[in-house]
Every structure is written in C-alpha cells, then in structure tokens.
Design a protein around this motif. Structure first.
Motif, PDB file in Angstrom:
ATOM      1  N   VAL A 239      -4.458 -13.088  10.216  1.00  0.00           N
ATOM      2  CA  VAL A 239      -4.551 -11.633  10.170  1.00  0.00           C
ATOM      3  C   VAL A 239      -4.222 -11.133   8.771  1.00  0.00           C
ATOM      4  O   VAL A 239      -3.454 -11.759   8.027  1.00  0.00           O
ATOM      5  CB  VAL A 239      -3.622 -10.943  11.196  1.00  0.00           C
ATOM      6  N   TYR A 240      -4.820 -10.017   8.456  1.00  0.00           N
ATOM      7  CA  TYR A 240      -4.533  -9.276   7.235  1.00  0.00           C
ATOM      8  C   TYR A 240      -3.703  -8.073   7.657  1.00  0.00           C
ATOM      9  O   TYR A 240      -4.082  -7.357   8.592  1.00  0.00           O
ATOM     10  CB  TYR A 240      -5.844  -8.812   6.597  1.00  0.00           C
ATOM     11  N   THR A 241      -2.569  -7.871   7.016  1.00  0.00           N
ATOM     12  CA  THR A 241      -1.750  -6.702   7.315  1.00  0.00           C
ATOM     13  C   THR A 241      -1.719  -5.799   6.093  1.00  0.00           C
ATOM     14  O   THR A 241      -1.627  -6.270   4.952  1.00  0.00           O
ATOM     15  CB  THR A 241      -0.306  -7.096   7.703  1.00  0.00           C
ATOM     16  N   ASN A 242      -1.790  -4.494   6.339  1.00  0.00           N
ATOM     17  CA  ASN A 242      -1.765  -3.537   5.232  1.00  0.00           C
ATOM     18  C   ASN A 242      -0.327  -3.307   4.758  1.00  0.00           C
ATOM     19  O   ASN A 242       0.604  -3.943   5.244  1.00  0.00           O
ATOM     20  CB  ASN A 242      -2.468  -2.234   5.629  1.00  0.00           C
TER      21      ASN A 242
ATOM     22  N   VAL B 223      -1.745  -4.743  11.372  1.00  0.00           N
ATOM     23  CA  VAL B 223      -2.861  -5.683  11.359  1.00  0.00           C
ATOM     24  C   VAL B 223      -4.158  -4.881  11.333  1.00  0.00           C
ATOM     25  O   VAL B 223      -4.424  -4.088  12.240  1.00  0.00           O
ATOM     26  CB  VAL B 223      -2.823  -6.621  12.583  1.00  0.00           C
ATOM     27  N   THR B 224      -4.943  -5.062  10.258  1.00  0.00           N
ATOM     28  CA  THR B 224      -6.184  -4.301  10.118  1.00  0.00           C
ATOM     29  C   THR B 224      -7.425  -5.189  10.016  1.00  0.00           C
ATOM     30  O   THR B 224      -8.530  -4.684  10.004  1.00  0.00           O
ATOM     31  CB  THR B 224      -6.130  -3.366   8.893  1.00  0.00           C
ATOM     32  N   ALA B 225      -7.231  -6.510   9.941  1.00  0.00           N
ATOM     33  CA  ALA B 225      -8.371  -7.431   9.876  1.00  0.00           C
ATOM     34  C   ALA B 225      -7.953  -8.797  10.393  1.00  0.00           C
ATOM     35  O   ALA B 225      -6.753  -9.103  10.489  1.00  0.00           O
ATOM     36  CB  ALA B 225      -8.885  -7.544   8.449  1.00  0.00           C
ATOM     37  N   THR B 226      -8.957  -9.612  10.692  1.00  0.00           N
ATOM     38  CA  THR B 226      -8.711 -10.959  11.190  1.00  0.00           C
ATOM     39  C   THR B 226      -9.857 -11.871  10.782  1.00  0.00           C
ATOM     40  O   THR B 226     -10.969 -11.408  10.503  1.00  0.00           O
ATOM     41  CB  THR B 226      -8.537 -10.970  12.719  1.00  0.00           C
TER      42      THR B 226
ATOM     43  N   ASN C 209      -0.293  -3.487  -1.453  1.00  0.00           N
ATOM     44  CA  ASN C 209       0.690  -4.416  -0.932  1.00  0.00           C
ATOM     45  C   ASN C 209       0.253  -4.829   0.468  1.00  0.00           C
ATOM     46  O   ASN C 209       0.306  -4.040   1.400  1.00  0.00           O
ATOM     47  CB  ASN C 209       2.075  -3.753  -0.912  1.00  0.00           C
ATOM     48  N   HIS C 210      -0.167  -6.052   0.594  1.00  0.00           N
ATOM     49  CA  HIS C 210      -0.695  -6.543   1.865  1.00  0.00           C
ATOM     50  C   HIS C 210      -0.287  -8.003   2.014  1.00  0.00           C
ATOM     51  O   HIS C 210       0.270  -8.586   1.090  1.00  0.00           O
ATOM     52  CB  HIS C 210      -2.218  -6.427   1.872  1.00  0.00           C
ATOM     53  N   SER C 211      -0.591  -8.559   3.163  1.00  0.00           N
ATOM     54  CA  SER C 211      -0.334  -9.981   3.332  1.00  0.00           C
ATOM     55  C   SER C 211      -1.328 -10.576   4.313  1.00  0.00           C
ATOM     56  O   SER C 211      -1.945  -9.870   5.107  1.00  0.00           O
ATOM     57  CB  SER C 211       1.100 -10.230   3.823  1.00  0.00           C
ATOM     58  N   ILE C 212      -1.462 -11.877   4.224  1.00  0.00           N
ATOM     59  CA  ILE C 212      -2.258 -12.650   5.171  1.00  0.00           C
ATOM     60  C   ILE C 212      -1.309 -13.665   5.784  1.00  0.00           C
ATOM     61  O   ILE C 212      -0.553 -14.329   5.081  1.00  0.00           O
ATOM     62  CB  ILE C 212      -3.447 -13.330   4.473  1.00  0.00           C
TER      63      ILE C 212
END
Length: 163
Positions: A57-60, A65-68, A2-5
C-alpha cells in the motif's frame, strides 16, 4: 510529499476493496470497461495476496492508504508464452499487478513504479488493450511494449518490461 510504501496488512482489506471499486468505476468511465469485471479483484484474492506478503500500500502524508499494488517475484506462468513480440531478456524479474489508487493524488503510479524498480532492476507488467491510461503510465515510466500474453481467463493483455 511525505508518503510511504509498506506491505498491506489484514486490517487494510476493506480500504483496498474501496480503492478497487473506485478504480473499476474510473476505468469504465475512461474507456476501459472490460478489464476488471465481475468484482475483480475479489476480496478473497486480495486477502490471499496480503497474507502471502506481496500486496503493498501507498500511504499519504496523513497516513491514509490511497493506493495499492502487488509486487511479486517471477517467474509468472502467465508470461511464459508471448506472441507478437518477445521479452528483451530472460533475466530474473518481478511483476507489478493490480496497481490502483483512489484518485486523490497525482503521481502515485510513478512513485509506486519507482519504488518497485528500486527493489528489482527488471520489472514486468501487463494491461488490457483498452487501458490506454496504464499503457501510457508504463511507457512514460520506462517500460517497453513487448508483445501479447494471455491471463488465466484466456483474455489478451499487452505485456511490458523495464530493465
């Protein structure tokens, strides 16, 4: 998973700088010490990209926020001249720049690239010749190597396109 951008927000800036710091150290450790040098990308650049609305951003699953990455509509002037190859088409495209993660999750690059491809069916990206990891990620996600381009500071990058 379950994540989101989502689009990056000004309050994400410090976290993004932490991610870039991790990514610079990781690149240096894995044979790519020359791509993001002298603190690149600088805080001012990242802040400007957030305000321009093309930093994401990518959120876990916990919302961290764990990536961009940046997702920017072309044309990109850097891509106007290509050597040792050619672009497969002159279709409108979007560019993926500065994809970075904090290393906490596997598969984030694929998720981010898939998201970008769902938004635009022609993508371009480039990376340093020493960045074997990014070259592999791009090729394994459907990009083809097109040739050599030069970034603003005059250094070479390998250029890729998908779609």
């Amino acid at each position: 998973m379950n994540h989101s951008i989502r689009k990056a927000r000004p309050e994400d800036l410090d976290r993004l700088m932490e991610i870039f710091e991790y990514a610079r150290a990781y690149m240096a450790k894995t044979g790519n010490p020359n791509q993001w040098i002298n603190g690149y990308p600088q805080k001012e650049l990242v802040e400007r990209e957030i305000l321009q609305g093309h930093c994401f951003v990518y959120t876990n699953s916990e919302g961290k926020v764990t990536a961009t990455f940046c997702f920017i509509a072309g044309p990109d002037p850097t891509y106007s001249k290509i050597e040792e190859g050619k672009w497969p088409s002159d279709r409108p495209y979007y560019v993926i720049h500065r994809l970075a993660s904090d290393g906490s999750c596997k598969g984030i690059a694929r998720i981010c690239i898939d998201w970008c491809f769902s938004q635009a069916d022609c993508l371009r990206a480039d990376t340093h010749a020493d960045n074997q990891i990014m070259q592999h990620l791009l090729e394994s996600n459907g990009f083809i190597r097109c040739g050599i381009i030069y970034v603003a500071n005059g250094t070479q990058r390998i250029a890729f396109q998908k779609g």
